[in-house]
Design a protein around this motif. Structure first.
Motif, short mmCIF file in Angstrom:
data_model
loop_
_atom_site.label_atom_id
_atom_site.label_comp_id
_atom_site.label_asym_id
_atom_site.label_seq_id
_atom_site.Cartn_x
_atom_site.Cartn_y
_atom_site.Cartn_z
N PHE A 1 0.81 -1.21 0.00
CA PHE A 1 0.00 0.00 0.00
C PHE A 1 0.85 1.27 0.00
O PHE A 1 0.48 2.27 -0.60
CB PHE A 1 -0.98 0.00 1.18
N TYR A 2 1.98 1.25 0.65
CA TYR A 2 2.86 2.42 0.66
C TYR A 2 3.34 2.74 -0.76
O TYR A 2 3.33 3.89 -1.19
CB TYR A 2 4.05 2.17 1.59
N LEU A 3 3.77 1.70 -1.47
CA LEU A 3 4.26 1.92 -2.83
C LEU A 3 3.14 2.36 -3.76
O LEU A 3 3.35 3.23 -4.63
CB LEU A 3 4.93 0.66 -3.36
N ASN A 4 1.96 1.81 -3.61
CA ASN A 4 0.82 2.22 -4.46
C ASN A 4 0.41 3.65 -4.19
O ASN A 4 0.17 4.42 -5.11
CB ASN A 4 -0.37 1.29 -4.26
N LEU A 5 0.31 4.04 -2.94
CA LEU A 5 -0.13 5.40 -2.62
C LEU A 5 0.95 6.43 -2.91
O LEU A 5 0.64 7.54 -3.34
CB LEU A 5 -0.56 5.47 -1.14
N SER A 6 2.20 6.10 -2.70
CA SER A 6 3.26 7.07 -2.96
C SER A 6 3.40 7.33 -4.45
O SER A 6 3.68 8.45 -4.87
CB SER A 6 4.58 6.59 -2.36
N SER A 7 3.18 6.38 -5.31
CA SER A 7 3.28 6.60 -6.75
C SER A 7 2.11 7.45 -7.24
O SER A 7 2.27 8.28 -8.13
CB SER A 7 3.33 5.28 -7.50
N GLU A 8 0.92 7.31 -6.65
CA GLU A 8 -0.22 8.14 -7.03
C GLU A 8 -0.01 9.59 -6.59
O GLU A 8 -0.35 10.51 -7.31
CB GLU A 8 -1.50 7.59 -6.41
N VAL A 9 0.55 9.79 -5.44
CA VAL A 9 0.80 11.14 -4.95
C VAL A 9 1.82 11.85 -5.82
O VAL A 9 1.69 13.01 -6.15
CB VAL A 9 1.25 11.10 -3.47
N ASP A 10 2.86 11.14 -6.25
CA ASP A 10 3.88 11.73 -7.10
C ASP A 10 3.31 12.14 -8.45
O ASP A 10 3.73 13.12 -9.03
CB ASP A 10 5.04 10.74 -7.30
N LEU A 11 2.35 11.39 -8.96
CA LEU A 11 1.75 11.73 -10.24
C LEU A 11 0.85 12.97 -10.12
O LEU A 11 0.75 13.76 -11.04
CB LEU A 11 0.95 10.55 -10.79
N ASP A 12 0.19 13.13 -8.99
CA ASP A 12 -0.71 14.26 -8.79
C ASP A 12 0.05 15.57 -8.61
O ASP A 12 -0.47 16.62 -8.97
CB ASP A 12 -1.63 14.02 -7.58
N LEU A 13 1.22 15.53 -8.08
CA LEU A 13 1.98 16.75 -7.86
C LEU A 13 2.69 17.15 -9.14
O LEU A 13 3.46 16.38 -9.72
CB LEU A 13 2.99 16.56 -6.73
N ASP A 14 2.44 18.36 -9.57
CA ASP A 14 3.12 18.86 -10.77
C ASP A 14 3.96 20.06 -10.35
O ASP A 14 3.43 21.05 -9.86
CB ASP A 14 2.08 19.27 -11.82
N PRO A 15 5.28 19.98 -10.51
CA PRO A 15 6.12 21.09 -10.03
C PRO A 15 5.89 22.39 -10.81
O PRO A 15 6.21 23.45 -10.34
CB PRO A 15 7.54 20.57 -10.24
#
Length: 86
Positions: free
Chosen positions: A69-83
């Motif tokens: 679950f950590y790996l699944n949620l962390s990859s989704e959060v990284d995709l949502d953040l746009d620098p």
């Protein structure tokens, strides 16, 4: 001649076994029953190794569950953040 020698060698062993048997009969039934129950309980009791193995298995399962679950949620959060959004 060989048979007489072989039977003479077994006599002390048989006498020893008879002595042990007589000593066992001297014990009362409750003592024998208690000894038998104690031996059976010792055979069926869980040891430290079995308990440690079960705990280690549960720990590995929980860590794998958490990592999944950590790996699944962390990859989704990284995709949502746009620098470049600022």
């Amino acid at each position: 001649m060989g048979r007489k020698d072989a039977s003479a060698a077994r006599i002390p062993v048989e006498q020893y076994r008879k002595q042990i048997g007589k000593q066992d009969y001297k014990k009362s039934r409750p003592v024998l029953r208690a000894t038998r129950l104690k031996a059976e309980a010792k055979k069926t009791a869980l040891g430290i190794k079995e308990v440690a193995l079960v705990l280690a298995t549960i720990l590995v399962f929980l860590l794998a569950f958490y990592a999944f679950f950590y790996l699944n949620l962390s990859s989704e959060v990284d995709l949502d953040l746009d620098p470049n959004e600022n």
